[in-house]
Design an enzyme around this catalytic site. Structure first.
Site, short mmCIF file in Angstrom:
data_model
loop_
_atom_site.label_atom_id
_atom_site.label_comp_id
_atom_site.label_asym_id
_atom_site.label_seq_id
_atom_site.Cartn_x
_atom_site.Cartn_y
_atom_site.Cartn_z
N GLN A 134 -5.99 -7.20 -4.10
CA GLN A 134 -5.62 -6.71 -5.34
C GLN A 134 -4.25 -6.69 -5.82
OE1 GLN A 134 -7.63 -5.23 -7.45
NE2 GLN A 134 -9.04 -6.92 -6.59
N CYS B 143 -4.08 -0.15 11.74
CA CYS B 143 -5.02 0.65 12.41
C CYS B 143 -6.60 0.17 12.25
CB CYS B 143 -5.51 2.35 11.74
SG CYS B 143 -5.53 2.43 9.93
N PRO C 88 -8.26 -4.46 2.59
CA PRO C 88 -8.25 -5.64 1.90
C PRO C 88 -6.75 -5.95 1.05
CG PRO C 88 -10.13 -4.92 1.43
CD PRO C 88 -9.46 -4.38 2.56
N ILE C 89 -6.63 -7.01 0.85
CA ILE C 89 -4.95 -7.19 -0.21
C ILE C 89 -5.18 -7.63 -1.31
CG2 ILE C 89 -3.78 -6.74 2.07
CD1 ILE C 89 -2.42 -9.54 1.91
N ASP D 203 -8.60 10.91 4.92
CA ASP D 203 -7.73 11.51 6.00
C ASP D 203 -9.02 12.66 6.81
OD1 ASP D 203 -7.50 8.94 5.82
OD2 ASP D 203 -4.99 9.16 5.64
N LYS E 39 3.47 11.68 6.23
CA LYS E 39 3.72 10.26 6.54
C LYS E 39 3.91 8.72 5.12
CE LYS E 39 1.35 7.69 8.67
NZ LYS E 39 0.37 6.94 9.53
#
Length: 325
Positions: free
Chosen positions: A126, A117, A123-124, A302, A22
Site C-alpha cells: 500500500q 518485530c 506488507p508494504i 497491541d 512511541k
C-alpha cells in the site's frame, strides 16, 4: 538483563505517569527532516527504537541534538544521503517512514525492506501503491525499496486496507507535492497530521478516514509535544484489573483510551476519568466479555495480550479475536 524474577500475589496500587507514545514519535521524528529549519520535539519516550531512529536520521546528515532525555532538536538542512542502511531497518521497521519523508522533500529515497518485530507479515504494497500514484518510480532491487520522481503530483488514492504506516508515508510524500491529494480508507490516528500542519502543511481530515492534502512549497520550524502512549497507559489499567488493584494513570488523554476503558467497565472494573488521568479499581471478581481488535479508534491490537491475560482470570468463557495478526 537475561531474566526477570517475579514474585506475584500482590495487588498493584498507586499512581504512575505515562510517557510519550512511541509509535507516534517514530513517524513524527521522520517527518521532522522535511524542513530546513530546526524542529523541537519533546515528551519523547526514552526507548531503544527512538534512539535507533535518531541514529538513522543523524546518519543521513541531519543535525540531531538530544537536549535532554525526552527532548530533541532536529535540523534537516544538511541531509545529503538518501540511502537508509539495512542495519537500522532490521532493528525497527518504522525506519521506513524516512522513505515518505525523503521522497516528499528530496524526490528520492532508498530504504532497505523493513525488519522489526517478527509478528506476522509486514506488507508494504500500500505504501508503494501510494508513491506510484503520486508519480514516483518505485522499484525493489537487492532487498531495497528505491523511489524517485522528477515531479511528484497530487492524486486520488484508495487504500485497499487500513494501514497506519501507508497512510503516514503517503501523507508525508504528498505534503510537498503540487496539487491536491485525497487518501481514502486512511488510518484515523491524527498525530502526524497535526505535526505536519504545525510545520505549515495543509492537511484536512485528522481523525477521519479521508485525508485531503494540498501540497505546499516548503515546511517550517515547529515545537511539538508527543501525545501520551495509550498502550503504556492501557497496560497499567489492565494490570489493575488482573491483580484486583487500584491504579491511577497520569499524563494521559482519556479520549484516546475509550476503547480500553469500555472493556474494563464491561468486565466489572470501576473507571474514573479526570482531565489528564484515569483511575481503575478492580474490587470484585471479573466476568467474561468478547473483544475484537480494530483500527483506531477501535480496540488496539497491541492491547490484545493484556486483555487476554486478564480474561484468563475472569469468570466464564471469553473470546478474543485479533483482526490484524
Amino acid at each position: 538483563m537475561e531474566q526477570y524474577i517475579i514474585k506475584g500475589g500482590n495487588q498493584l496500587v498507586g499512581e504512575v505517569e505515562i510517557g510519550g507514545a512511541k509509535n507516534a514519535a517514530l513517524a513524527i521524528l521522520a517527518a521532522a527532516i522535511m524542513t530546513d529549519e530546526t524542529v523541537t520535539i519533546d515528551n519523547l519516550p526514552d526507548v531503544n527504537d527512538i534512539n535507533v531512529l535518531l541514529e538513522a536520521i543523524s546518519g543521513i546528515g541531519a543535525e540531531v541534538d538530544r537536549i535532554e532525555r525526552h527532548t530533541v532538536r532536529i535540523n534537516g538542512s544538511n541531509v545529503e544521503n538518501f540511502d537508509i542502511e539495512y542495519d537500522y531497518i532490521k532493528k525497527i521497521q518504522e525506519a521506513y517512514y524516512l522513505l515518505g519523508a525523503l521522497l516528499g522533500k528530496y524526490n528520492r529515497a532508498e530504504v532497505a525492506l523493513p525488519g522489526g518485530c517478527n509478528i506476522g507479515s509486514r506488507p508494504i504494497d500500500q505504501h508503494l501503491k501510494g508513491f506510484r500514484a503520486l508519480g514516483a518510480d518505485v522499484k525493489i532491487l537487492h532487498g531495497a525499496i528505491m523511489a524517485s520522481a522528477e515531479n511528484l503530483h497530487g492524486s486520488h488514492i484508495f487504500l485497499d486496507v487500513v494501514s497506519v504506516g501507508a497512510t503516514i508515508n503517503i501523507m508525508m510524500a504528498a505534503s510537498m507535492a503540487p496539487g491536491r491529494t485525497i487518501i481514502e480508507n486512511a488510518a484515523r490516528e491524527p498525530h502526524v497530521v497535526n505535526f505536519l500542519n504545525s510545520m505549515g502543511a495543509n492537511i484536512k481530515g485528522a481523525g477521519t478516514d479521508v485525508i485531503r492534502i494540498k501540497g505546499v512549497e516548503k515546511l517550517h520550524r515547529t515545537e511539538y509535544s508527543i501525545i501520551p502512549d495509550q498502550i503504556e497507559a492501557g497496560t497499567f489499567m489492565f494490570a489493575a484489573a488482573a491483580t484486583g488493584g487500584d491504579i491511577t494513570v497520569k499524563n494521559v488523554i482519556p479520549k484516546h483510551l475509550e476503547a480500553t476503558t469500555a472493556k474494563l467497565e464491561e468486565i466489572g472494573c470501576e473507571v474514573e476519568e479526570f482531565d489528564d488521568a484515569v483511575r481503575v479499581r478492580a474490587g470484585r471478581r471479573l466476568h467474561r466479555t468478547h473483544v475484537k481488535t480494530l483500527p483506531y479508534p477501535g480496540y488496539p491490537t497491541d492491547m490484545q495480550p493484556q486483555i487476554a491475560v486478564t480474561l484468563a482470570l475472569a469468570e466464564g468463557t471469553s473470546i478474543v479475536t485479533d483482526s490484524f495478526f
